[in-house]
Design an enzyme around this catalytic site. Structure first.
Site, PDB file in Angstrom:
ATOM      1  CB  ILE A 297      37.221   4.088   6.262  1.00  0.00           C
ATOM      2  CG1 ILE A 297      36.415   5.133   7.035  1.00  0.00           C
ATOM      3  CG2 ILE A 297      36.336   3.008   5.716  1.00  0.00           C
ATOM      4  CD1 ILE A 297      35.509   5.969   6.146  1.00  0.00           C
ATOM      5  CB  ALA A 298      39.196   1.933  11.330  1.00  0.00           C
ATOM      6  CB  VAL A 299      34.373   4.429  13.304  1.00  0.00           C
ATOM      7  CG1 VAL A 299      33.748   5.216  14.455  1.00  0.00           C
ATOM      8  CG2 VAL A 299      34.366   5.270  12.025  1.00  0.00           C
ATOM      9  NE  ARG A 305      24.848   0.379  14.034  1.00  0.00           N
ATOM     10  CZ  ARG A 305      24.576  -0.068  12.815  1.00  0.00           C
ATOM     11  NH1 ARG A 305      24.071   0.767  11.917  1.00  0.00           N
ATOM     12  NH2 ARG A 305      24.792  -1.330  12.488  1.00  0.00           N
ATOM     13  N   GLY A 307      27.936   9.057  12.441  1.00  0.00           N
ATOM     14  CA  GLY A 307      28.299   9.872  11.285  1.00  0.00           C
ATOM     15  C   GLY A 307      29.781  10.112  11.099  1.00  0.00           C
ATOM     16  CD  GLU A 331      40.251  -5.391  -1.016  1.00  0.00           C
ATOM     17  OE1 GLU A 331      40.675  -6.036  -0.036  1.00  0.00           O
ATOM     18  OE2 GLU A 331      40.620  -5.589  -2.180  1.00  0.00           O
ATOM     19  CG  ASN A 336      31.256  -3.565   6.510  1.00  0.00           C
ATOM     20  OD1 ASN A 336      30.315  -3.034   7.079  1.00  0.00           O
ATOM     21  ND2 ASN A 336      32.510  -3.187   6.689  1.00  0.00           N
ATOM     22  CE1 TYR A 343      33.389   3.136   2.069  1.00  0.00           C
ATOM     23  CE2 TYR A 343      33.054   0.778   1.764  1.00  0.00           C
ATOM     24  CZ  TYR A 343      33.706   1.826   2.384  1.00  0.00           C
ATOM     25  OH  TYR A 343      34.679   1.568   3.315  1.00  0.00           O
TER      26      TYR A 343
END
Length: 369
Positions: A297-299, A305, A307, A331, A336, A343
Site C-alpha cells: 500500500i503506497a501513497v 496524510r 486519508g 507485515e 512505520n 492497521y
C-alpha cells in the site's frame, strides 16, 4: 435459543448473552480504548462468566450501524468470522432499530443518532401490540429536514424520540411540534444491548439468517468525502497505468517489472487512487484460497496524510469481503508508526514478528484481520 449480542457502533462496546429472550449476562465498557482492543476480551469474559463456549451459541446478533465506521466494521467482521468458522447463524440489526426496541409504549417512534453539524441519522418505527414495524427506512439528513418531514407526514401523530441526538437537539425537537415527545431517561441515548438481542431474535424468527451480512453505511466516511471533493477516484489498476508511474514518487517498494507481473497474475488484485487521471496511491493483495496477503500500500509523497491510504485499505477490505476472504495478512516495519496505527484502527492485530527483517535492524510486525 442462546444468543450472543454484540454492539460496537457507538463509543460503548457491549456484549450480552440471552437465552429464550431472557437476559443471562451483559457487559458494557466505555474506557476510551478502541473496540478492536476491547471486543474480543469482552466476549471471552462473558463466555467465561456464563460458563459457555462459542459452539454453544445458537444465534449471533450484531449492530450494523449507522455509527462509527471503524466500530461497525469490527463488530460485523467478528460476527462473520464466528459465523463462518463455527457455522452459527447471524443477523444484523441497525442501530436505529436497536434504539426503537428500547421504547415499550405503543405508537410511532423516531430513532435519531447525532452525526454532528446539525445532521442526524433517523428512521421511523411503529410499535403496536409488541410488534415493531419499520415505517421509514434509515436516512442521513439535517435535523431540520427530518423534523419538517415528520411534521408533514405524521401531522396528527404523537412521536416518541429516542437516541443521543434527542439531547443534542432537544430545543429544536421540542419547538418543532407539541406532539414530539422526548424521554428524560439518559439510558435511552445509547443502544440497549439486550434490546438489540431481542430485535435480532425477532428478525431471525421472521426472516432467517443474514446470508450477506454487511455494515449499513448511510454516509461515506469523512476522509472519503474530502477526497471525492478533490476528485480522487478509486479504480482497478491496469498495465497501462504503469506508463506514467514514477516509482521514485512512492519511496522504494518494488520495481516496475515486479508490479507488472502482479498485475497480470490471476491471484493478485491491485487498485489505485487517481487525481486528475494520475495515480497518487495504490494497493494490492495476493489471494490464496480464502486468505489474502496485503502485498503493498503506497501513497505518493505529496499526497500523504490526506486519508488516501485509509480509503485504499477500506476498498481492499471490501474486495476481500466480497470475495469471501476470511483472513487478510500483512507485515509492516516496526518503525512505520503511521501505518501500524492505520492497521490497528481498521481491526488488524499483531500475530508475530520477523526479527531484524528490515535492513538487518528493524523487526517486521506480522498482523492479520
Amino acid at each position: 435459543m442462546r444468543v450472543l449480542s454484540i454492539e460496537t457502533s457507538s463509543k460503548i462496546c457491549s456484549v450480552a448473552i440471552l437465552e429464550d429472550r431472557n437476559l443471562v449476562k451483559k457487559i458494557e465498557l466505555n474506557n476510551g480504548l478502541t473496540h478492536s482492543e476491547t471486543l474480543m476480551p469482552l466476549i471471552e469474559q462473558i463466555l467465561e462468566e456464563t460458563k459457555l463456549t462459542l459452539s454453544q451459541i445458537d444465534l449471533l446478533v450484531c449492530d450494523i450501524g449507522p455509527g462509527s465506521f471503524t466500530g461497525i466494521r469490527i463488530g460485523v467482521a467478528t460476527v462473520k468470522a464466528f459465523s463462518d468458522s463455527l457455522d452459527i447463524p447471524a443477523v444484523g440489526i441497525s442501530s436505529l432499530e436497536g434504539l426503537a426496541y428500547s421504547i415499550k409504549t405503543n405508537g410511532i417512534i423516531c430513532s435519531m443518532i447525532d452525526c454532528k453539524n446539525d445532521n442526524c441519522y433517523y428512521a421511523i418505527y411503529q410499535l403496536e401490540n409488541g410488534q415493531y414495524t419499520l415505517l421509514e427506512t434509515p436516512k442521513a439528513d439535517s435535523v431540520e429536514n427530518c423534523l419538517t418531514f415528520l411534521n408533514y407526514k405524521y401531522t396528527n401523530s404523537t412521536i416518541t424520540f429516542v437516541g443521543d441526538a434527542c439531547e443534542v437537539y432537544r430545543d429544536k425537537i421540542e419547538t418543532a411540534s407539541s406532539k414530539f415527545i422526548l424521554s428524560n431517561d439518559k439510558k435511552l441515548d445509547n443502544i440497549d444491548i439486550y434490546a438489540l438481542g431481542i430485535a435480532g431474535i425477532n428478525k431471525y424468527t421472521q426472516f432467517g439468517e443474514d446470508k450477506n451480512l454487511l455494515p449499513l453505511y448511510l454516509k461515506k466516511p469523512q476522509a472519503q468525502r474530502q477526497l471525492e471533493e478533490k476528485n480522487i477516484v478509486i479504480e482497478n489498476m491496469k498495465i497501462s497505468d504503469l506508463e506514467n508511474l514514477k516509482i521514485s514518487d512512492f519511496d522504494d517498494f518494488w520495481n516496475v517489472d515486479i508490479l507488472k507481473d502482479e498485475l497480470t497474475s490471476d491471484t493478485s488484485q491491485f487498485i489505485c487512487a487517481k487525481y486528475e487521471n494520475k495515480i497518487v496511491g495504490f494497493a494490492g493483495i495476493k489471494i490464496i484460497l480464502d486468505e489474502a496477503d496485503l502485498m503493498n500500500i503506497a501513497v505518493k509523497k505529496d499526497y500523504r496524510r490526506q486519508g488516501i491510504a485509509t480509503l485504499l485499505l477500506n476498498h481492499i477490505l471490501t474486495i476481500c469481503q466480497e470475495k469471501g476472504i476470511k483472513t487478510i495478512h500483512l507485515e509492516v516495519n516496526e518503525e512505520n508508526f503511521s501505518a501500524i496505527s492505520l492497521y490497528q484502527k481498521l481491526g488488524f492485530k499483531e500475530c508475530g514478528r520477523r526479527k531484524q527483517y528490515y535492513d538487518n535492524k528493524y523487526d517486521a510486525i506480522l498482523m492479520k484481520k
